[in-house]
Scaffold this motif. Sequence first.
Motif, PDB file in Angstrom:
ATOM      1  N   SER A 342     -43.015  41.013   1.297  1.00 48.66           N
ATOM      2  CA  SER A 342     -43.008  42.263   2.063  1.00 48.66           C
ATOM      3  C   SER A 342     -41.588  42.701   2.357  1.00 48.66           C
ATOM      4  O   SER A 342     -40.648  41.883   2.384  1.00 48.66           O
ATOM      5  CB  SER A 342     -43.771  42.072   3.376  1.00 48.66           C
ATOM      6  N   ASP A 343     -41.426  44.003   2.599  1.00 44.70           N
ATOM      7  CA  ASP A 343     -40.107  44.525   2.996  1.00 44.70           C
ATOM      8  C   ASP A 343     -39.875  44.204   4.463  1.00 44.70           C
ATOM      9  O   ASP A 343     -40.724  43.614   5.144  1.00 44.70           O
ATOM     10  CB  ASP A 343     -40.017  46.027   2.713  1.00 44.70           C
ATOM     11  N   GLN A 344     -38.715  44.658   4.946  1.00 41.86           N
ATOM     12  CA  GLN A 344     -38.314  44.303   6.319  1.00 41.86           C
ATOM     13  C   GLN A 344     -39.274  44.886   7.350  1.00 41.86           C
ATOM     14  O   GLN A 344     -39.621  44.230   8.331  1.00 41.86           O
ATOM     15  CB  GLN A 344     -36.887  44.805   6.571  1.00 41.86           C
ATOM     16  N   HIS A 345     -39.708  46.123   7.128  1.00 45.79           N
ATOM     17  CA  HIS A 345     -40.626  46.767   8.085  1.00 45.79           C
ATOM     18  C   HIS A 345     -41.980  46.051   8.103  1.00 45.79           C
ATOM     19  O   HIS A 345     -42.551  45.777   9.168  1.00 45.79           O
ATOM     20  CB  HIS A 345     -40.799  48.244   7.720  1.00 45.79           C
ATOM     21  N   GLN A 346     -42.513  45.719   6.929  1.00 47.90           N
ATOM     22  CA  GLN A 346     -43.791  45.010   6.856  1.00 47.90           C
ATOM     23  C   GLN A 346     -43.690  43.610   7.429  1.00 47.90           C
ATOM     24  O   GLN A 346     -44.629  43.105   8.070  1.00 47.90           O
ATOM     25  CB  GLN A 346     -44.256  44.948   5.398  1.00 47.90           C
ATOM     26  N   GLN A 347     -42.495  42.965   7.210  1.00 48.43           N
ATOM     27  CA  GLN A 347     -42.318  41.629   7.777  1.00 48.43           C
ATOM     28  C   GLN A 347     -42.352  41.646   9.301  1.00 48.43           C
ATOM     29  O   GLN A 347     -42.916  40.747   9.933  1.00 48.43           O
ATOM     30  CB  GLN A 347     -40.995  41.043   7.280  1.00 48.43           C
ATOM     31  N   ALA A 348     -41.761  42.681   9.875  1.00 51.26           N
ATOM     32  CA  ALA A 348     -41.791  42.792  11.346  1.00 51.26           C
ATOM     33  C   ALA A 348     -43.225  42.958  11.846  1.00 51.26           C
ATOM     34  O   ALA A 348     -43.645  42.366  12.857  1.00 51.26           O
ATOM     35  CB  ALA A 348     -40.915  43.964  11.785  1.00 51.26           C
ATOM     36  N   THR A 349     -43.974  43.790  11.118  1.00 55.80           N
ATOM     37  CA  THR A 349     -45.384  44.003  11.500  1.00 55.80           C
ATOM     38  C   THR A 349     -46.185  42.712  11.372  1.00 55.80           C
ATOM     39  O   THR A 349     -46.970  42.354  12.254  1.00 55.80           O
ATOM     40  CB  THR A 349     -46.003  45.101  10.620  1.00 55.80           C
ATOM     41  N   SER A 351     -45.017  39.661  11.439  1.00 58.53           N
ATOM     42  CA  SER A 351     -44.552  38.703  12.454  1.00 58.53           C
ATOM     43  C   SER A 351     -45.215  38.975  13.800  1.00 58.53           C
ATOM     44  O   SER A 351     -45.595  38.045  14.521  1.00 58.53           O
ATOM     45  CB  SER A 351     -43.035  38.768  12.594  1.00 58.53           C
ATOM     46  N   ARG A 352     -45.301  40.251  14.146  1.00 58.80           N
ATOM     47  CA  ARG A 352     -45.980  40.595  15.410  1.00 58.80           C
ATOM     48  C   ARG A 352     -47.448  40.168  15.356  1.00 58.80           C
ATOM     49  O   ARG A 352     -48.016  39.696  16.348  1.00 58.80           O
ATOM     50  CB  ARG A 352     -45.855  42.093  15.675  1.00 58.80           C
TER      51      ARG A 352
END
Length: 521
Positions: A342-349, A351-352
Amino acid sequence: MTQKTTNNFEFNQYHLGIWYSTYRFIIATCLLVIFLFTNQRFNTDYHYPQLYLYTLMGYVSASAIQLISLKNVHFNISQQLPLLFLVDVIALSLLTLAVDGPNLQLSLLFVVTIFAASLLLNAKKALVITLIAVISVIYQLFLGSLFDFSSLNNIGNSAVLAFLFLVVYGSGQIAVKRFQLLENLNFSQSLELDRLQNLNRYILEQIEFGYLVLDENCHIVLSNPAACMLLGIPPLYGYDIYPLYKAQPDLFELLKFDQLQDGERFQFESQLSHYHMHIEVQKLMVPQQTLTLLVLQDASKLNQRVQQLKLAALGQLSASIAHEIRNPLAAIVQANELLGDSDQHQQATLSRMISKQTQRIDRIVQDTLNMVRNKETHPSQIHLGQFIPLLIQEDLSDIATQIQCKVQDKISIRFDEAQLRQVLINLIRNAIRHNSPEHSHIELNVYSHESNVRIDVRDFGRGVESKDLAYLFQPFFSTEITGTGLGLYLSHSFCEANQAKLGYVQQEQGACFRIECLRVA
């Protein structure tokens, strides 16, 4: 009429016949003795003294013979009794003729004879005896006039006496019907009572628990076979009233009979029995006495059932925990697989999502620990007028403006303070979550009801659906995706531990959960 009813009637008829035979023998003997002692002074009272004497002598002899026969010959009772009354009527008729017409004393003896015949004989035989008495009283005067034995001066008295005989016969028949009705009713009630007693005995014999009933003198009033087996008492004692100190001296020595409290429990072992027993005391208040019921159980079987229930509850709990953890765990595994590509934005999602599901698992584990943790309950007196505002200020300050609170003055209860705090926090936060957006507040009402105190927590949301009512207080039941379903279960358990009751009250709009417990003065 059944065979038992017939036998019962004949038995009563026989004993009443014995009593009547004894009565007529005593009456005849007394009349003879009175005549022998008074004949010289009151000779003018007897129109035919010799007839009076010979009749009395024959009456006494016949009465004695019939009494002996009735006592010794128990069969043909229905044939012997009519002969008694026939002899009575003949003897009394001759005595009436001997005194020149009816008088009060002989008339009363006639009335007693006819009434007794109505009671002891069937209707036809009693009527025959009555008609013979009527004929003998009326027509003896006509017969006497033909032979110049008497005149017709007493024909009016004789007619009145004959009419009285018929009235007494009718009254006797009415009395007989009433007696028969009462006897049949009593017989049917005795059959029903006997049936119920046999049913109760059968139920007691089939019950696994032992039941031992003691009176005020510590005597065994009732016991079932299970109690006899557990205590090592011979079965004979199960059916007789027997002193406990003779039947089971070990139990008698252990019991402080006057100090036994209702609901008291204790363990018991005896040299007479190889069972280890669990005994529960129950006081039975019956008219005019107080009985004590001892419920006996084999302690080993009781412990075995407890262990089975624990294992069953543990299995259910384990299955519920596994089911509840499987969903967030599956979400974590899936998010973890997607995390690398996943990209950085998807990784943050993702992770949450992982953090959120991890917190959910932690909450499930924490709630489960709270549920199974065996914390002791320490009830204390709580003044709700002070406790509720302090609870809202300290633990619910973030939603205090959404709580509309009404507390009656000077209301106190006994409850573990920490547990009551947790119960109210769970109920109030649940109500806030389920409240309707159109309503800015929920209601918290504390008031007295008879001898109890009620604490109502009400919201104005959709309420609980009827299909979910049966599962409200079961663990891990929740209508929310993020809920663990342990809050209401814990609250319900805390209330039971403090002798209170938590229930759901149907409302036209919204849901209302009510805590009800005893009020402390």
